[in-house]
Design a protein around this motif. Structure first.
Motif, short mmCIF file in Angstrom:
data_model
loop_
_atom_site.label_atom_id
_atom_site.label_comp_id
_atom_site.label_asym_id
_atom_site.label_seq_id
_atom_site.Cartn_x
_atom_site.Cartn_y
_atom_site.Cartn_z
N GLY A 29 -1.15 14.06 -66.20
CA GLY A 29 -1.25 12.65 -65.85
C GLY A 29 -1.58 12.53 -64.37
N VAL A 30 -2.18 11.42 -63.99
CA VAL A 30 -2.60 11.19 -62.60
C VAL A 30 -1.88 9.98 -62.04
CG1 VAL A 30 -4.53 10.68 -61.06
CG2 VAL A 30 -4.87 12.19 -63.03
N ILE A 31 -1.42 10.09 -60.80
CA ILE A 31 -0.83 8.96 -60.08
C ILE A 31 -1.81 8.58 -58.97
CG2 ILE A 31 1.14 8.08 -58.78
CD1 ILE A 31 2.77 10.45 -59.99
N LEU A 32 -2.58 7.51 -59.18
CA LEU A 32 -3.48 7.02 -58.14
C LEU A 32 -2.62 6.30 -57.10
CD1 LEU A 32 -6.41 5.62 -60.33
CD2 LEU A 32 -6.24 7.86 -59.22
N ASP A 33 -2.67 6.79 -55.87
CA ASP A 33 -1.71 6.36 -54.85
C ASP A 33 -2.33 5.36 -53.88
OD1 ASP A 33 0.43 6.12 -53.19
OD2 ASP A 33 0.41 8.19 -52.47
N LEU A 34 -1.82 4.13 -53.93
CA LEU A 34 -2.24 3.10 -52.98
C LEU A 34 -1.27 2.98 -51.80
CD1 LEU A 34 -3.31 0.27 -55.45
CD2 LEU A 34 -4.81 1.38 -53.77
N GLU A 35 -0.19 3.79 -51.81
CA GLU A 35 0.82 3.65 -50.77
C GLU A 35 0.62 4.70 -49.67
OE1 GLU A 35 5.58 3.56 -49.87
OE2 GLU A 35 4.68 5.05 -51.17
N ASP A 36 1.48 5.71 -49.62
CA ASP A 36 1.52 6.63 -48.49
C ASP A 36 0.23 7.41 -48.28
OD1 ASP A 36 4.07 5.90 -47.84
OD2 ASP A 36 5.05 7.60 -48.81
N ALA A 37 -0.53 7.66 -49.34
CA ALA A 37 -1.72 8.49 -49.21
C ALA A 37 -2.91 7.75 -48.61
CB ALA A 37 -2.11 9.05 -50.58
#
Length: 277
Positions: A29-37
């Motif tokens: 599964g993938v976590i598309l990161d709009l926060e820290d990354a």
């Protein structure tokens, strides 16, 4: 329990659309990161990217910024435009943080002192499908400086400090109490596959559904750690085969087997990809 892709979830910066499909191909599964990354100045473009480069929604989560921040509302709107239904809420601190997420499946990321203490309340919410915890943000919220003891002379990451282990346990217990999945924290030392393997094996044995990864090279380590070895699978098959009709306590070799051990045996077979008897 709602299915969460696993056992290896891979974070991917939402502003790196060139990595989306690579991440999806490497992980469960993938976590598309709009926060820290993602730097604040790049978040508008990142929100456009998650809609322009779609992935399988059943295998994708989008980490959105914490409730109450300037980015949160825009992140959630971008998720809906992109057609995703599952979000990871950063720095969840209480049920009120989910007010704008009622129509989405939510993985709450309990990574502050308030979030860890609120874990049972969050787990009880219908919108919540899983809980995850984070060690480093937790330390920051406490004013601490390190989630672990000093690195050992071998270079392998040292164990978590007691307060960190307590937070990990609390998240797992809260998730289990309400039939939700629990996701274990990332292992920051990307080259420490020995330490990652040990932590992931413990996570699987303790009942975590998945472990989050920061680098594709961590994915096979996590997958192997969650997969029961042949001896454990044989034990599970023997335990279930020997169980008397109607249940009850029975002996198998030197072990006394009752329903809790039968449940553990079924869990072993499910992790091995086999249908429990």
């Amino acid at each position: 329990m709602t299915a969460i892709p696993g056992p290896a979830l891979l974070f991917c910066p939402a502003n790196r659309a060139d990595r989306y499909h690579k991440a999806a191909g490497r992980a469960d599964g993938v976590i598309l990161d709009l926060e820290d990354a993602v730097a604040a100045a790049e978040r508008d473009a990142a929100r456009e990217s998650i809609a322009a480069h779609p992935l399988d929604p059943d295998r994708t989560l989008v980490r959105v910024n914490p409730a109450g921040t300037a980015d949160h509302e825009q992140d959630v709107a971008a998720v809906r435009r992109a057609g995703y239904t599952r979000v990871m809420l950063a720095k969840a601190s209480g049920p009120g943080d989910l007010d704008a997420l009622h129509d989405l499946e939510v993985v709450v990321l309990c990574e502050t002192a308030r979030g860890v203490l609120a874990a049972p309340e969050l787990a009880a919410m219908d919108a919540v499908v899983a809980l995850m915890w984070g060690a480093e943000d937790l330390m920051a919220s406490l004013g601490g400086t390190s989630s672990r003891f000093s690195v050992s002379t071998s270079g392998v990451a040292a164990p978590y400090r007691p307060v960190t282990r307590h937070a990990r346990s609390r998240i797992l217990l809260a998730a289990g109490a309400y039939g939700k999945a629990a996701i274990d924290a990332v292992h920051l030392d990307l080259d420490d596959h020995v330490g990652l393997r040990a932590e992931a094996e413990d996570a699987a044995a303790s009942g975590f559904a998945a472990t989050a990864c920061l680098h594709p090279d961590q994915v096979p380590v996590v997958r192997e750690a969650y997969r029961p070895d042949a001896a454990r699978v044989r034990w599970a098959e023997e335990v279930l085969a020997a169980a008397p009709d109607g249940g009850g306590v029975h002996r198998l070799g030197r072990q006394m087997i009752d329903e809790p051990l039968l449940a553990q045996a079924r869990a072993v077979l499910r992790r091995a990809g086999k249908e429990p008897m």
